[in-house]
Write an enzyme that holds these catalytic residues in place. Structure first.
Site, PDB file in Angstrom:
ATOM      1  N   HIS A  27       0.845  -1.188   0.000  1.00 46.73           N
ATOM      2  CA  HIS A  27       0.000   0.000   0.000  1.00 46.73           C
ATOM      3  C   HIS A  27       0.885   1.244   0.000  1.00 46.73           C
ATOM      4  O   HIS A  27       1.475   1.587   1.020  1.00 46.73           O
ATOM      5  CB  HIS A  27      -0.895   0.018   1.244  1.00 46.73           C
ATOM      6  CG  HIS A  27      -1.680  -1.249   1.442  1.00 46.73           C
ATOM      7  ND1 HIS A  27      -1.116  -2.388   1.986  1.00 46.73           N
ATOM      8  CD2 HIS A  27      -2.976  -1.540   1.159  1.00 46.73           C
ATOM      9  CE1 HIS A  27      -2.036  -3.340   2.031  1.00 46.73           C
ATOM     10  NE2 HIS A  27      -3.166  -2.860   1.539  1.00 46.73           N
ATOM     11  N   HIS A 258      -5.374   3.113  -2.879  1.00 48.70           N
ATOM     12  CA  HIS A 258      -5.066   2.621  -1.532  1.00 48.70           C
ATOM     13  C   HIS A 258      -3.967   1.563  -1.588  1.00 48.70           C
ATOM     14  O   HIS A 258      -3.015   1.599  -0.813  1.00 48.70           O
ATOM     15  CB  HIS A 258      -6.346   2.030  -0.914  1.00 48.70           C
ATOM     16  CG  HIS A 258      -6.124   1.228   0.328  1.00 48.70           C
ATOM     17  ND1 HIS A 258      -5.975   1.807   1.562  1.00 48.70           N
ATOM     18  CD2 HIS A 258      -6.043  -0.119   0.533  1.00 48.70           C
ATOM     19  CE1 HIS A 258      -5.813   0.859   2.480  1.00 48.70           C
ATOM     20  NE2 HIS A 258      -5.853  -0.321   1.877  1.00 48.70           N
ATOM     21  N   GLU A 405     -13.863  -4.296  27.012  1.00 49.83           N
ATOM     22  CA  GLU A 405     -12.950  -5.436  27.057  1.00 49.83           C
ATOM     23  C   GLU A 405     -11.871  -5.367  25.979  1.00 49.83           C
ATOM     24  O   GLU A 405     -10.700  -5.663  26.249  1.00 49.83           O
ATOM     25  CB  GLU A 405     -13.732  -6.751  26.923  1.00 49.83           C
ATOM     26  CG  GLU A 405     -14.619  -7.082  28.102  1.00 49.83           C
ATOM     27  CD  GLU A 405     -16.007  -6.467  27.986  1.00 49.83           C
ATOM     28  OE1 GLU A 405     -16.834  -6.683  28.895  1.00 49.83           O
ATOM     29  OE2 GLU A 405     -16.251  -5.760  26.970  1.00 49.83           O
ATOM     30  N   HIS A 467     -23.959 -16.059  29.321  1.00 45.54           N
ATOM     31  CA  HIS A 467     -22.779 -15.769  30.127  1.00 45.54           C
ATOM     32  C   HIS A 467     -21.953 -17.015  30.439  1.00 45.54           C
ATOM     33  O   HIS A 467     -20.919 -16.912  31.107  1.00 45.54           O
ATOM     34  CB  HIS A 467     -23.183 -15.096  31.438  1.00 45.54           C
ATOM     35  CG  HIS A 467     -23.554 -13.659  31.273  1.00 45.54           C
ATOM     36  ND1 HIS A 467     -24.471 -13.217  30.346  1.00 45.54           N
ATOM     37  CD2 HIS A 467     -23.122 -12.532  31.920  1.00 45.54           C
ATOM     38  CE1 HIS A 467     -24.599 -11.899  30.427  1.00 45.54           C
ATOM     39  NE2 HIS A 467     -23.788 -11.463  31.365  1.00 45.54           N
TER      40      HIS A 467
END
Length: 660
Positions: A27, A258, A405, A467
């Site tokens: 790139h 790109h 998280e 969970h």
């Protein structure tokens, strides 16, 4: 003769273009577009010395948009990093080169973190900035006084982890952090606006950052913006309005440039547009000399810092911390804790035993910085007397990450890579899905990070299958260079914490229970850290071993109870505890053979899926565990309903014996 910033930037452009062209992949668009910004940053503001890549008080530069790796490789080569020679530039993206497709920490000197998965660079940089502030509070500004700079693109800021990182940095007022946003409005599929309506400047402002916008190709404006950034009392974002593939003639600002799009003709057009007459991979002497001078610019500051360190009362402690060495007495308290466990043989959840281990470790190891994703009380990750890491002093050792998280795990990677800090933090095991990309990157980089994952099975009970992790432990065990510990009781938990801290180039994950489990290690005469073997015989058979039961975590107690039942029927049964498979694999072959044994019947027990247990029980071995998702009920009922009981284990063992 003075070399202009534009000509210095053009050197980056040409090297990036030539390397991508020779590799026929890569790139060049972003390196060419941000070359002017990078030139001003590296030549005027970035504190570094190319001859000492490991200088502890250097600024950290993070290329979050890691696909544009030729930007940093060009900078490292031009400023004189010996490892990045012109031969390495020519060998871009090839086997064994120091210039891989995306920047890799530990592979290329001068690369501070592995990037490529978009967004993780900026999140990792937040952790670096946190480590800098904490170490400055601990050792003082004479030894720790540097900044963290990030180049991020549209893609980085679209990724969800960037939101987590940006808001955390804003809340903590990390004033030594600056993000340079490559604002080119280009993505692979087209203009960024086909998928984005947000105002990035407003977004950063809302998160508590100071924000400016500049023309990325006006060196004077960029210089003034950077000078402004270093004076702010909060993190800063500078939106750099750039043209992708700047300098590429007809291809300049082409939204399709790109990736590799400058072929023979286009590369020739670019050279003509820039007035660059040197052949590929040749930098004119005057431009090369100007860049080498930039690489030497920080030597004076580095030498002055070394003199301050040598005269500083805390030199030995600073050096120890930055090398990642533990204090000599790091585990004295932990050893006393284990002695008491052997004497008392108490039952408790392994998450509680983890917290008890931390009670001894936190006072003994000042580098440890804890935290949780808004689950402190459940994760047992804080100990009495720990102060929150927060503005304005940053001397606390506990981070309130909020429900972030992924950002938490990435920030911990950044802290570990920065050095001087050993981060750990907690969440529920099921939410490792949110942090997994950063766990993987930490494993790839060999970052000493400890992930405390509690509520590790259906044993968490009433919260139900949303969970209750079922496949998580197995999937994490599949990840290279990650130690997954699932201890069975207080003694194993303490052993696993010690092992996690002693492994300096491997992240660790603690899979810990919510529910109580009895003590299984009760022989105080065994002083060896048995968990260090990864798996070991916990209980031998009475007589000839007809059955071997393998288990981890809370299911080790179930295996022991099943052993008693089988012994009552005259069936010799041994139990093997397997707290860490990754440590078992490198054991000598004869030891592994001895532990696995030759029993006619082998059965594994774990409140998760079977995947991976074949290494212990073979393809035809028995398994007692989960085959689907869990349910909502008290954990005792769940274990009965899903058949994870001593009776079920004994029954499976007898069935396998009949088949033998």
């Amino acid at each position: 003769m003075t070399v202009s910033p534009q000509k210095m930037a053009d050197a980056i452009r040409v090297l990036s273009m030539d390397a991508v062209h020779k590799a026929k992949s890569g790139h060049q668009g972003m390196p060419m577009g941000m070359a002017d910004v990078a030139t001003v940053l590296w030549s005027r503001f970035l504190k570094f010395d190319a001859s000492r890549p490991e200088w502890a008080d250097r600024d950290r530069f993070v290329l979050s948009a890691g696909h544009g790796s030729m930007l940093i490789y060009s900078l490292l080569h031009l400023t004189g990093f010996k490892a990045v020679s012109m031969a390495e530039i020519e060998n871009f993206r090839q086997w064994g080169s120091k210039t891989p497709g995306h920047p890799e920490y530990g592979h290329t000197p001068g690369v501070e973190t592995t990037t490529g998965p978009l967004g993780q660079g900026i999140a990792t940089a937040v952790g670096m900035a946190m480590a800098e502030r904490h170490l400055a509070a601990r050792f003082g500004g004479d030894l720790v006084d540097h900044r963290t700079w990030v180049i991020a693109g549209d893609g980085c800021l679209m990724e969800g982890v960037s939101h987590e990182a940006i808001h955390l940095a804003g809340r903590l007022k990390l004033s030594r952090l600056t993000v340079l946003f490559d604002d080119n409005n280009v993505t692979i599929d087209g203009a960024a606006t086909i998928a984005e309506t947000g105002d990035q400047q407003a977004r950063f402002k809302a998160a508590g950052w100071a924000v400016k916008a500049v023309d990325a190709h006006d060196a004077g404006a960029v210089r003034r913006a950077l000078a402004w950034a270093v004076k702010q009392d909060r993190p800063t974002m500078i939106a750099c309005k750039s043209k992708i593939s700047k300098g590429a003639g007809p291809k300049e600002a082409d939204p399709h440039s790109h990736g590799y799009t400058l072929f023979d003709k286009e590369a020739a057009d670019a050279r003509e547009a820039m007035g660059w007459t040197a052949p590929p991979f040749v930098i004119p002497d005057d431009i090369a000399a100007a860049w080498r001078k930039v690489g030497r610019r920080g030597a004076k500051a580095r030498k002055a810092w070394e003199a301050r360190l040598k005269a500083h009362d805390a030199q030995a402690e600073f050096d120890r911390a930055m090398k990642g060495e533990l204090p000599d007495d790091a585990f004295d308290g932990l050893a006393a804790h284990v002695e008491k466990l052997f004497a008392d043989r108490p039952a408790n959840a392994t998450r509680v035993w983890s917290g008890a281990a931390l009670e001894t470790l936190i006072p003994a190891i000042p580098e440890m910085i804890g935290g949780s994703a808004d689950l402190t009380g459940s994760n047992n990750t804080i100990v009495k007397g720990m102060k929150a890491f927060d503005t304005p002093d940053y001397d606390g050792r506990y981070v309130h990450y909020g429900v972030r998280e992924h950002g938490m795990a990435a920030a911990m990677n950044g802290m570990a890579l920065h050095g001087g800090v050993i981060p750990y933090s907690g969440t529920f095991m099921v939410f490792s899905d949110y942090s997994r990309p950063a766990i993987r990157l930490g494993a790839l980089m060999g970052a000493r990070v400890i992930h405390v994952m509690t509520h590790d099975s259906i044993g968490l009970g009433e919260d139900g299958p949303t969970h209750q992790p079922v496949e998580h432990v197995a999937s994490l065990r599949a990840m290279p260079n990650l130690l997954v510990f699932r201890p069975a009781d207080g003694v194993e938990t303490a052993e696993c914490w010690r092992l996690a801290l002693e492994h300096r180039q491997t992240p660790s994950l603690m899979a810990l229970s919510r529910q109580k489990t009895p003590a299984v290690r009760t022989d105080a005469t065994v002083t060896e850290n048995l968990s260090s073997r990864g798996a070991y015989e916990l209980a031998p058979a009475k007589g000839e071993a007809q059955v071997t039961l393998f288990a981890s975590g809370t299911e080790v107690a179930i295996a022991l109870a099943a052993r008693d039942m089988l012994h009552d029927e005259g069936i010799g049964t041994r139990v093997v505890s397997t707290p860490c498979w990754e440590l078992f694999e490198p054991q000598p072959a004869d030891y592994r053979t001895e532990v696995i044994g030759g029993s006619p019947a082998r059965v594994a027990i774990e409140a998760g899926v079977r995947q991976g247990w074949e290494r212990f029980i073979g393809e035809d071995g028995g398994f007692v565990g989960m085959t689907g998702f869990g349910a909502s009920a008290p954990y005792e009922r769940l274990y009965r309903e899903f058949g994870i009981t001593p009776e079920a284990v004994a029954g499976e063992a007898k069935a396998k014996l009949r088949q033998a």
